[in-house]
Scaffold this motif. Structure first.
Motif, mmCIF file in Angstrom:
data_model
loop_
_atom_site.group_PDB
_atom_site.id
_atom_site.type_symbol
_atom_site.label_atom_id
_atom_site.label_comp_id
_atom_site.label_asym_id
_atom_site.label_seq_id
_atom_site.Cartn_x
_atom_site.Cartn_y
_atom_site.Cartn_z
ATOM 1 N N ARG B 74 0.857 -1.332 0.094
ATOM 2 C CA ARG B 74 0.032 0.072 -0.050
ATOM 3 C C ARG B 74 0.938 1.180 -0.037
ATOM 4 O O ARG B 74 0.363 2.378 -0.601
ATOM 5 N N SER B 75 1.977 1.247 0.615
ATOM 6 C CA SER B 75 2.928 2.292 0.941
ATOM 7 C C SER B 75 3.515 2.613 -0.576
ATOM 8 O O SER B 75 3.395 3.863 -0.970
ATOM 9 N N MET B 76 4.051 1.556 -1.278
ATOM 10 C CA MET B 76 4.303 1.699 -2.690
ATOM 11 C C MET B 76 3.319 2.209 -3.710
ATOM 12 O O MET B 76 3.470 3.113 -4.412
ATOM 13 N N LEU B 77 2.193 1.645 -3.433
ATOM 14 C CA LEU B 77 1.157 2.017 -4.230
ATOM 15 C C LEU B 77 0.879 3.611 -4.005
ATOM 16 O O LEU B 77 0.717 4.498 -5.134
ATOM 17 N N TYR B 78 0.868 4.215 -2.953
ATOM 18 C CA TYR B 78 0.391 5.400 -2.883
ATOM 19 C C TYR B 78 1.546 6.413 -3.115
ATOM 20 O O TYR B 78 1.583 7.657 -3.351
ATOM 21 N N THR B 79 2.615 6.042 -2.946
ATOM 22 C CA THR B 79 3.989 6.924 -3.474
ATOM 23 C C THR B 79 3.850 6.837 -4.839
ATOM 24 O O THR B 79 4.248 8.163 -5.281
ATOM 25 N N ILE B 80 3.745 5.900 -5.688
ATOM 26 C CA ILE B 80 3.464 6.132 -7.003
ATOM 27 C C ILE B 80 2.497 6.911 -7.384
ATOM 28 O O ILE B 80 2.596 7.820 -8.055
ATOM 29 N N ALA B 81 1.167 6.732 -6.805
ATOM 30 C CA ALA B 81 0.164 7.597 -7.099
ATOM 31 C C ALA B 81 0.142 9.024 -6.700
ATOM 32 O O ALA B 81 -0.150 10.030 -7.589
ATOM 33 N N LEU B 82 0.870 9.531 -5.726
ATOM 34 C CA LEU B 82 1.012 10.829 -5.420
ATOM 35 C C LEU B 82 2.083 11.510 -6.462
ATOM 36 O O LEU B 82 2.111 12.653 -6.938
ATOM 37 N N ASN B 83 3.078 10.809 -6.909
ATOM 38 C CA ASN B 83 3.989 11.353 -8.183
ATOM 39 C C ASN B 83 3.144 11.439 -9.315
ATOM 40 O O ASN B 83 3.317 12.536 -9.994
ATOM 41 N N HIS B 84 2.354 10.528 -9.646
ATOM 42 C CA HIS B 84 1.528 10.713 -10.932
ATOM 43 C C HIS B 84 0.771 11.860 -10.802
ATOM 44 O O HIS B 84 0.617 12.684 -11.735
ATOM 45 N N ALA B 85 0.119 11.989 -9.478
ATOM 46 C CA ALA B 85 -0.980 13.204 -9.310
ATOM 47 C C ALA B 85 -0.007 14.583 -9.399
ATOM 48 O O ALA B 85 -0.368 15.623 -10.120
ATOM 49 N N ARG B 86 1.245 14.471 -8.865
ATOM 50 C CA ARG B 86 1.894 15.892 -9.153
ATOM 51 C C ARG B 86 2.421 16.045 -10.469
ATOM 52 O O ARG B 86 2.223 17.089 -10.763
ATOM 53 N N ASP B 87 2.607 15.124 -11.025
ATOM 54 C CA ASP B 87 3.068 15.182 -12.536
ATOM 55 C C ASP B 87 1.739 15.862 -13.231
ATOM 56 O O ASP B 87 1.713 16.616 -14.003
#
Lengths: 384, 195
Positions: B74-87
């Motif tokens: 879950r931690s990996m999932l949300y780290t990736i998600a936040l990076n995508h959101a910032r992009d």
């Protein structure tokens, strides 16, 4: 007190701290009610579950990936590494006899060795067992191309975050950057000109100053930020005040000073920096709020020393006359020139001029080629 | 989020790597609602959030063969998600302006699976969540809705543990204020209707 609500709720306080807090609740009905409501809200939130995504979502994801088989790890047989070594020797010999003049047409590159971890999985084995090999992979990293942009004179000053570092660029100056720099224009005296600046190959992300300051500063000690935006204004000035005991002044108490006014308001941000300074940014139409803010802080026994910078004569004069707080440019209090504002901004930030990346010379190319192929050539020489 | 769920995620990943067809589907179905909701909180666009969530799962699918099982999925999932959101926010070239005097209600399809009261409570909670200003709302959402630990929230947001705890607490205080205002408004409405 509210700063400890989460710790109390999550049981993170030691028994003595928890007892002290609960004793305070017994003596302070307002705090007790505040914590009771906090508990109630958190219990409601704990039962919250987000709505399902549309039923087509999962199918859409799977249809994108279903054609990609679960990739098994590539294996690198030992023989392949010998083949690669032999190939590199042959290439070195070829290049040696071709001469250095051919190297000039090769695009200069930086090379770095990247170690990839490869998981070997040849047969279905119990997944507790994983063999991890480290396989050196040579990756070519292109030399970063430097770029620059000149800010036209009269277009104001920009505060820019380059890779997280804050710097200011003013009209008539040139800003240098690399093509893969993370560039964010976070503040501008004339925001409407941001889009007209011909940045290429960089990302422009104009965001409120508060967010940028929180990221640039040691945000661990930033205690409160309030960002209120109603109507944008063209000009802006900045007042920085040093405040002790800033934690006693909640943003909720300050915000009404700005939201209750009938006059058009502008972007206002309040940030407490790591050294306890309260930085406030607003635009000229809100200047009359500043004395009220100082009075509020005085009521909270906060030691206030204000430094008002900007083009507005009014705020500087008010601070001097009514609060005895000297502005740094008292001798120029009546100046409203754009240059004065730019000078003030420069005084706030250190202007850093980045040196351009040195160009790659032929000698550099020669050195790199020799460095890469020295071992092979020496081996050949020994064999001969 | 508890250890049971973390174990379940690991088992699904291992099954997926073994070629079980149902495993990745189960991962997506389990995490998609919270993930899409978190992304929507960040990008303020429901449809964009769904697109981003899909991109995140596709990326996760490609990363799973090299997943080391250190740290929670879950931690990996949300780290990736936040990076995508910032992009995505950068690409929109628009300042993330916070309008504290606006109500931002979510336009989600009414599933009708919950009772009216439950739906009403859910909407009130979502409204209160919408009132949390940035950057606190991200921290609260990751901690209290997505269920990440403080350390995982810090990793996803790229800030220190102290900052995370401060933001979570302040966000929760904002949520409390907005939630209680909603509930008091509901009470007043109920009394008015009764009279």
């Amino acid at each position: 007190m509210e700063g400890k609500f989460s710790d109390l709720y999550e049981g993170a306080l030691n028994p003595a701290e928890a007892a002290e807090l609960r004793a305070h609740f017994d003596a302070c009905p307002a705090c007790a009610r505040g914590y009771k409501e906090f508990e109630e809200a958190m219990q409601a939130l704990s039962g919250y579950r987000a709505d399902d995504v549309p039923y087509t979502f999962t199918e859409s994801v799977l249809s994108t990936v279903v054609t990609e088989p679960v990739r098994s790890a590539r294996t690198w047989p030992l023989a392949l590494s010998w083949i690669l070594t032999a190939a590199s020797i042959l290439i070195a010999v070829f290049l040696f006899f071709r001469g250095p003049e051919r190297i000039e047409i090769i695009k200069p590159v930086d090379r770095e060795v990247v170690v990839e971890k490869v998981v070997e999985k040849e047969v279905p084995v119990p997944y507790e067992v994983q063999v991890v090999k480290e396989v050196p992979v040579i990756k070519e990293v292109p030399v970063r191309e430097p770029s620059s942009v000149s800010i036209p004179v009269g277009e104001g000053a920009f505060k820019i975050l380059r890779n997280g570092d804050a710097l200011t660029v003013s009209g008539g100056e040139t800003f240098n950057f690399q093509s893969d720099d993370d560039i964010r224009i976070v503040c501008a005296t004339m925001p409407e000109t941001v889009e007209s600046i011909p940045f290429e190959n960089v990302v422009i992300d104009f965001e409120p100053l508060a967010s940028a300051l929180m990221r640039a500063a040691d945000a661990a000690t930033v205690m409160s930020v309030a960002v209120i935006r109603t109507a944008p204004e063209v000009s802006s000035f900045r007042a920085a005040m040093g405040v002790e005991a800033a934690s006693d002044v909640a943003a909720a108490e300050i915000m009404p000073l700005f939201t209750s006014r009938e006059a058009p308001q502008a972007v206002v941000s309040l940030v407490w920096t790591p050294d306890g300074a309260l930085e406030l940014e607003t635009d000229g139409s809100n200047h009359e709020v500043i004395p009220e803010l100082i009075r509020l802080l005085d009521d909270k026994n906060a030691q206030v020393s204000a430094v008002a910078l900007g083009r507005l004569e009014t705020i500087q004069t008010q601070l001097q006359r009514e609060h005895g707080i000297a502005a740094p440019r008292a001798e120029a209090a009546s100046a409203t020139e754009e240059t004065d504002l730019l000078d003030d901004i420069r005084g706030l930030f250190t202007l850093v001029n980045e040196e351009e990346a040195p160009p790659v010379s032929t000698a550099d190319i020669w050195r790199r080629w020799w460095g890469l192929n020295r071992a092979s050539i020496l081996c050949l020489a020994c064999l001969n | 989020m508890n250890e049971h769920e973390a174990t379940r995620d690991e088992e699904l990943i291992k099954a997926h790597l073994q070629g079980a067809e149902h495993a990745f589907r189960a991962l997506v179905e389990h995490h998609a609602p919270d993930l899409a909701s978190t992304l929507e909180r960040m990008v303020r666009d429901y449809h964009l959030a769904l697109d981003l969530a899909q991109e995140v799962f596709v990326k996760v699918y490609r990363l799973l063969p090299s997943y080391t099982f250190k740290g929670r999925f879950r931690s990996m999932l949300y780290t990736i998600a936040l990076n995508h959101a910032r992009d995505a926010l950068r690409k929109k070239r628009r300042a993330p302006v916070v309008f504290l005097d606006e109500s931002r209600s979510r336009a989600l399809p009414d599933k009708g699976s919950d009772s009216d009261d439950a739906q009403d409570m859910k909407r009130r909670i979502e409204f209160a969540l919408d009132q949390i200003p940035s950057p606190y709302h991200e921290a609260v959402y990751l901690r209290d809705v997505a269920g990440l630990s403080y350390a995982e929230v810090g990793e996803a947001l790229g800030c220190s543990l102290g900052t995370v705890k401060s933001r979570v607490n302040r966000g929760r205080l904002h949520f409390r204020n907005a939630y209680m205002a909603e509930m008091q408004g509901k009470e007043r409405k109920g009394k008015h209707n009764a009279s």
